[in-house]
Design a protein around this motif. Structure first.
Motif, mmCIF file in Angstrom:
data_model
loop_
_atom_site.group_PDB
_atom_site.id
_atom_site.type_symbol
_atom_site.label_atom_id
_atom_site.label_comp_id
_atom_site.label_asym_id
_atom_site.label_seq_id
_atom_site.Cartn_x
_atom_site.Cartn_y
_atom_site.Cartn_z
ATOM 1 N N ARG A 106 6.449 21.822 -7.597
ATOM 2 C CA ARG A 106 6.235 21.821 -8.492
ATOM 3 C C ARG A 106 6.049 22.351 -9.713
ATOM 4 N N PRO A 107 6.629 23.575 -10.422
ATOM 5 C CA PRO A 107 6.177 24.872 -11.211
ATOM 6 C C PRO A 107 5.883 23.745 -12.156
ATOM 7 N N ASP A 108 4.692 25.116 -12.848
ATOM 8 C CA ASP A 108 3.830 24.139 -14.117
ATOM 9 C C ASP A 108 4.790 24.629 -15.655
ATOM 10 N N ALA A 109 4.260 24.700 -16.878
ATOM 11 C CA ALA A 109 5.029 24.323 -17.954
ATOM 12 C C ALA A 109 4.750 25.590 -18.262
ATOM 13 N N LYS A 110 4.453 26.535 -17.377
ATOM 14 C CA LYS A 110 4.446 28.555 -18.093
ATOM 15 C C LYS A 110 5.553 28.758 -17.181
ATOM 16 N N THR A 111 5.507 28.188 -16.176
ATOM 17 C CA THR A 111 7.111 28.631 -15.456
ATOM 18 C C THR A 111 8.706 28.812 -15.754
ATOM 19 N N ILE A 112 8.721 27.961 -16.200
ATOM 20 C CA ILE A 112 10.307 27.268 -16.836
ATOM 21 C C ILE A 112 10.369 27.106 -18.189
ATOM 22 N N THR A 113 11.266 27.981 -19.251
ATOM 23 C CA THR A 113 11.414 27.974 -19.672
ATOM 24 C C THR A 113 12.768 27.890 -20.398
ATOM 25 N N GLY A 114 12.614 26.983 -20.822
ATOM 26 C CA GLY A 114 14.579 26.275 -21.278
ATOM 27 C C GLY A 114 14.865 25.157 -20.551
ATOM 28 N N PHE A 115 15.819 27.321 -19.411
ATOM 29 C CA PHE A 115 16.937 25.910 -18.171
ATOM 30 C C PHE A 115 16.579 27.023 -17.593
ATOM 31 N N SER A 116 15.385 27.787 -17.450
ATOM 32 C CA SER A 116 15.408 29.346 -16.297
ATOM 33 C C SER A 116 14.153 28.775 -15.623
ATOM 34 N N LEU A 117 13.817 29.344 -14.605
ATOM 35 C CA LEU A 117 12.966 29.594 -13.779
ATOM 36 C C LEU A 117 12.289 31.161 -13.327
ATOM 37 N N ARG A 118 11.004 31.230 -13.559
ATOM 38 C CA ARG A 118 10.143 32.644 -13.572
ATOM 39 C C ARG A 118 10.509 32.979 -12.300
ATOM 40 N N LEU A 119 10.906 34.319 -11.764
ATOM 41 C CA LEU A 119 11.575 34.729 -10.175
ATOM 42 C C LEU A 119 10.514 35.483 -9.827
ATOM 43 N N ARG A 120 8.924 35.554 -10.733
ATOM 44 C CA ARG A 120 7.699 35.923 -10.526
ATOM 45 C C ARG A 120 7.262 35.148 -9.316
ATOM 46 N N TRP A 121 7.535 33.901 -9.579
ATOM 47 C CA TRP A 121 6.634 32.737 -9.885
ATOM 48 C C TRP A 121 7.239 31.933 -8.173
ATOM 49 N N LEU A 122 8.748 32.275 -7.979
ATOM 50 C CA LEU A 122 9.324 32.362 -6.367
ATOM 51 C C LEU A 122 9.285 33.114 -5.787
ATOM 52 N N SER A 123 8.471 34.418 -5.939
ATOM 53 C CA SER A 123 7.975 35.052 -5.225
ATOM 54 C C SER A 123 6.318 35.194 -4.396
ATOM 55 N N GLN A 124 5.501 34.361 -5.774
ATOM 56 C CA GLN A 124 4.495 34.720 -4.951
ATOM 57 C C GLN A 124 4.380 33.276 -4.268
ATOM 58 N N HIS A 125 5.197 32.594 -3.959
ATOM 59 C CA HIS A 125 4.786 31.097 -3.340
ATOM 60 C C HIS A 125 6.235 30.699 -2.552
ATOM 61 N N PHE A 126 7.059 32.421 -1.979
ATOM 62 C CA PHE A 126 7.788 31.999 -1.148
ATOM 63 C C PHE A 126 7.901 33.254 -0.005
ATOM 64 N N SER A 127 7.394 34.369 -0.669
ATOM 65 C CA SER A 127 7.767 35.370 -0.265
ATOM 66 C C SER A 127 6.793 35.955 1.438
ATOM 67 N N LYS A 128 5.879 34.582 1.969
ATOM 68 C CA LYS A 128 5.969 35.402 2.895
ATOM 69 C C LYS A 128 6.226 33.221 4.355
ATOM 70 N N PHE A 129 6.526 32.989 5.020
ATOM 71 C CA PHE A 129 6.598 31.555 5.650
ATOM 72 C C PHE A 129 4.807 31.189 6.440
ATOM 73 N N PRO A 130 4.865 30.597 6.025
ATOM 74 C CA PRO A 130 3.480 29.601 6.406
ATOM 75 C C PRO A 130 3.265 29.444 8.093
ATOM 76 N N GLN A 131 2.440 29.669 8.949
ATOM 77 C CA GLN A 131 2.394 29.365 10.246
ATOM 78 C C GLN A 131 2.953 28.264 11.011
ATOM 79 N N GLN A 132 1.975 26.635 10.377
ATOM 80 C CA GLN A 132 3.087 25.657 11.050
ATOM 81 C C GLN A 132 4.808 25.246 9.727
#
Length: 214
Positions: free
Chosen positions: A54-80
């Protein structure tokens, strides 16, 4: 109604990017199901349902999502990695691809969330005509950029660059053919150690003419 002009006017006529260019240059499907985006969603809940976070309020602006947030949370797979985790990361990757290449906006760091519900069922994603959509997006961007006072251009600029490279041939660098280095056969009677020594000294073994072998 404003006149939409997405053509390039040249002394020899007019040119524009076509569906054929999209298919050949990007390899995207130009046939398939059409689609439209819907903005009547609770985007925080949709991100949590389809991306697992669930993104925070600064990550979603109007109807848009920041790409930086996607890169920070999904750039690597977890171990499991389970089924749901793979689906979360797959949707995040495709969504990032939309915002960074196919459907860019003037900010350069956001993607419209109207594409996210289209990724709900990943097995149906290939049925949509993504090539037609990215071309329509680029044409709309070219129309906006042609207006008086416009200072920015968005859309699939990778497609526009590739199209200009293939179609216009203006200002392209001249690519000269590269001549392969000539390989010379070693002299008869020389061993590997002799060859290594000559190479170390910067000497290139030469082929002796026929009839002059020792």
């Amino acid at each position: 109604m404003e006149t939409i002009d997405t053509h390039f006017h040249l002394p020899v006529g007019e040119m524009t990017v076509t569906l054929q260019d999209v298919a050949l240059l990007l390899g995207l499907h130009i046939d398939g199901e059409p689609f439209t985006g819907d903005t009547a969603y609770d985007w925080y809940a949709e991100c949590e349902r389809l991306l697992g976070l669930r993104p925070d309020a600064k990550t979603i602006t109007g109807f848009s999502l920041r790409l930086r947030w996607l890169s920070q949370h999904f750039s690597k797979f977890p171990q499991q990695v389970g089924k749901h985790t793979r689906e979360y990361h797959s949707r995040a990757y495709i969504l990032y691809l939309f915002g960074a290449i196919l459907f860019t906006d003037s900010s350069g760091d956001t993607v419209l969330l109207m594409f996210l519900p289209l990724l709900d069922n990943l097995e149906l994603v290939h049925l949509y005509s993504w090539g037609s959509a990215t071309l329509a997006w680029l044409h709309r961007s070219l129309c906006r950029a042609s207006r008086r006072g416009a200072t920015q251009l968005d859309g699939n600029l990778l497609l526009l660059r590739l199209w200009a490279w293939e179609r216009l041939h203006i200002g392209l660098p001249q690519i000269h053919s590269v001549r392969a280095p000539q390989m010379h056969a070693p002299e008869v009677g020389k061993g590997v150690s002799d060859m290594v020594e000559e190479v170390a000294k910067g000497m290139v073994p030469q082929v002796q003419p026929a009839g002059e072998l020792p």
